[in-house]
Scaffold this motif. Sequence first.
Motif, PDB file in Angstrom:
ATOM      1  N   CYS A  44       0.935  -1.269  -0.044  1.00 20.14           N
ATOM      2  CA  CYS A  44       0.042   0.093  -0.125  1.00 20.14           C
ATOM      3  C   CYS A  44       0.811   1.268   0.056  1.00 20.14           C
ATOM      4  CB  CYS A  44      -0.870   0.019   1.121  1.00 20.14           C
ATOM      5  SG  CYS A  44      -1.785   1.568   1.399  1.00 20.14           S
ATOM      6  N   SER A  46       0.097   4.082   1.010  1.00 19.66           N
ATOM      7  CA  SER A  46      -0.180   4.933   2.180  1.00 19.66           C
ATOM      8  C   SER A  46       0.514   4.359   3.352  1.00 19.66           C
ATOM      9  CB  SER A  46      -1.912   5.126   2.072  1.00 19.66           C
ATOM     10  OG  SER A  46      -1.977   6.079   3.317  1.00 19.66           O
ATOM     11  N   CYS A  47       0.454   3.098   3.549  1.00 18.68           N
ATOM     12  CA  CYS A  47       0.665   2.633   4.823  1.00 18.68           C
ATOM     13  C   CYS A  47       1.690   1.352   4.707  1.00 18.68           C
ATOM     14  CB  CYS A  47      -0.643   2.101   5.602  1.00 18.68           C
ATOM     15  SG  CYS A  47      -1.183   0.594   5.208  1.00 18.68           S
ATOM     16  N   SER A  49       1.129  -1.641   3.851  1.00 20.51           N
ATOM     17  CA  SER A  49       0.663  -2.909   3.999  1.00 20.51           C
ATOM     18  C   SER A  49       0.405  -3.804   2.804  1.00 20.51           C
ATOM     19  CB  SER A  49      -0.708  -2.665   4.969  1.00 20.51           C
ATOM     20  OG  SER A  49      -1.591  -3.876   4.722  1.00 20.51           O
ATOM     21  N   CYS A  83      -6.730  -1.491   0.285  1.00 19.44           N
ATOM     22  CA  CYS A  83      -5.925  -1.792   1.529  1.00 19.44           C
ATOM     23  C   CYS A  83      -6.934  -1.713   2.645  1.00 19.44           C
ATOM     24  CB  CYS A  83      -4.839  -0.727   1.703  1.00 19.44           C
ATOM     25  SG  CYS A  83      -4.009  -0.902   3.246  1.00 19.44           S
ATOM     26  N   CYS A  86      -5.550   0.475   5.809  1.00 17.57           N
ATOM     27  CA  CYS A  86      -5.945   2.089   6.041  1.00 17.57           C
ATOM     28  C   CYS A  86      -6.909   2.407   5.037  1.00 17.57           C
ATOM     29  CB  CYS A  86      -4.546   2.648   5.743  1.00 17.57           C
ATOM     30  SG  CYS A  86      -4.278   2.797   4.113  1.00 17.57           S
TER      31      CYS A  86
HETATM   32 ZN   LIG Z   1      -2.751   0.939   3.442  1.00  9.07          ZN
END
Ligand SMILES: [Zn+2]
Length: 110
Positions: A44, A46-47, A49, A83, A86
């Motif tokens: 991901c 963003s995070c 993951s 995801c 998040c």
């Molecule tokens: Zn994420």
Amino acid sequence: MLAEPHELLEKQAESHEKAESALRPVKALYLSRPRFPSGIDMPCKSCGSVNQSEFRAEMGIHFPGLKNIDKPAVWVFPKLFVCLDCGTAEFAVPEAELRLLAKDDDAAAG
Ligand SMILES: [Zn+2]
């Protein structure tokens, strides 16, 4: 002076061994990484993951602003990658629909 063929081969083998041992930690890291679900090959954005899932989506993309209020939405049916940690979702607009969005952007700019 040219090296003997067997010397060249030895040198080659030596540098191959060096490359191999330099790559060993990288290889180990690669093999120990978390497994991605099928169809997902990036963590991901963003995070980070890997806990993501692939879905199918229908989406009406609307042009913003009052001047566009009568413009029809552009419909896309993309693969959606979500995801599950998040909630960040990602998809690509297919080329034909992308052209519709871009065309209208030009008209707005000019
Ligand atoms: Zn994420």
